[in-house]
Design a protein around this motif. Structure first.
Motif, PDB file in Angstrom:
ATOM      1  N   LEU A 106       0.814  -1.222   0.000  1.00 38.09           N
ATOM      2  CA  LEU A 106       0.000   0.000   0.000  1.00 38.09           C
ATOM      3  C   LEU A 106       0.847   1.271   0.000  1.00 38.09           C
ATOM      4  CD1 LEU A 106      -2.789  -1.045   2.520  1.00 38.09           C
ATOM      5  CD2 LEU A 106      -3.099  -0.577   0.076  1.00 38.09           C
ATOM      6  N   GLN A 153      -2.170   3.573   7.615  1.00 36.96           N
ATOM      7  CA  GLN A 153      -2.640   2.227   7.286  1.00 36.96           C
ATOM      8  C   GLN A 153      -3.155   1.565   8.551  1.00 36.96           C
ATOM      9  OE1 GLN A 153       0.361  -0.037   5.259  1.00 36.96           O
ATOM     10  NE2 GLN A 153       0.794   1.595   3.797  1.00 36.96           N
ATOM     11  N   GLU A 174      -7.506   2.897  -0.501  1.00 39.28           N
ATOM     12  CA  GLU A 174      -7.001   1.689  -1.161  1.00 39.28           C
ATOM     13  C   GLU A 174      -6.957   0.587  -0.110  1.00 39.28           C
ATOM     14  OE1 GLU A 174      -6.233   0.135  -4.453  1.00 39.28           O
ATOM     15  OE2 GLU A 174      -5.949   2.303  -4.643  1.00 39.28           O
ATOM     16  N   LYS A 175      -6.982  -0.675  -0.533  1.00 36.76           N
ATOM     17  CA  LYS A 175      -6.826  -1.753   0.453  1.00 36.76           C
ATOM     18  C   LYS A 175      -6.041  -2.918  -0.131  1.00 36.76           C
ATOM     19  CE  LYS A 175     -11.421  -3.556  -0.503  1.00 36.76           C
ATOM     20  NZ  LYS A 175     -12.795  -3.710  -0.028  1.00 36.76           N
TER      21      LYS A 175
END
Length: 199
Positions: A106, A153, A174-175
């Motif tokens: 990420l 995160q 995002e993941k």
């Protein structure tokens, strides 16, 4: 007067804070740092010794120079580790230890942001708004530095943390799926990348 409403003292970490920083990063990483450090132990070293050594370094992501600490009556109560991400990591996530792979995956989406690597308080200091105060202090650094956004995160299953960040203006960006490993707090679900626009 020292009531809970008074904002905590937050300062730049010093090299002498390394032992507290290592304990706090292990709390933030829910035991994953300790597991990673255990792989780097030499001779009589304990995993915590390795963490302290890394915290004492003047450079690298987990350096005291990137940490802010909160204090109460002269004792460290919490810390935030944050810094700008200028370039995408070149590591191949598949070649990394499973617990950290999704985080590195990420990171390429965080380039150009001020990245919060870790946020933690010692037990007994929860629920006093310390996390929010540390995040605000880190945000001031980001604004001074001139980054347009903050990034963080978090495990999707850590719903309390996700809620806190969303309340403070962080949005899902995002993941990446969790890669199961025995040292992990969460075996399933996703690691989420949340971004807060500072513009």
């Amino acid at each position: 007067n020292m009531n809970f409403q008074s904002s905590p003292l937050i300062r730049q970490a010093h090299v002498e804070d390394a032992a507290a920083l290592a304990r706090l990063i292990d709390i933030a990483g829910e035991g994953i740092p300790n597991w990673l450090w255990s792989r780097a132990c030499e001779n009589e070293q304990t995993p915590l010794d390795v963490g302290i050594e890394r915290a004492r370094r003047p450079s690298g992501g987990f350096s005291y120079t990137n940490a802010l600490v909160s204090e109460r009556h002269g004792d460290i109560t919490g810390m935030i580790l944050s810094y700008p991400i200028e370039t995408a990591p070149e590591d191949d996530p598949d070649a990394l230890p499973a617990p950290i792979a999704p985080f590195v995956e990420l990171e390429k989406h965080s380039v150009g942001t001020w990245y919060i690597n870790a946020l933690a308080t010692f037990p007994g200091n929860r629920g006093q708004g310390l996390g929010s105060s540390l995040l605000a202090a880190s945000e001031r650094l980001a604004r001074e530095y001139g980054t347009p956004a903050m990034s963080i995160q978090v495990y999707g299953q850590n719903t309390g943390a996700v809620r806190l960040y969303q309340r403070l203006g962080y949005k899902m960006h995002e993941k990446a799926p969790v890669r199961s490993h025995p040292c992990q707090p969460y075996y399933t679900g996703d690691v989420l990348l949340l971004i807060k626009d500072l513009a």
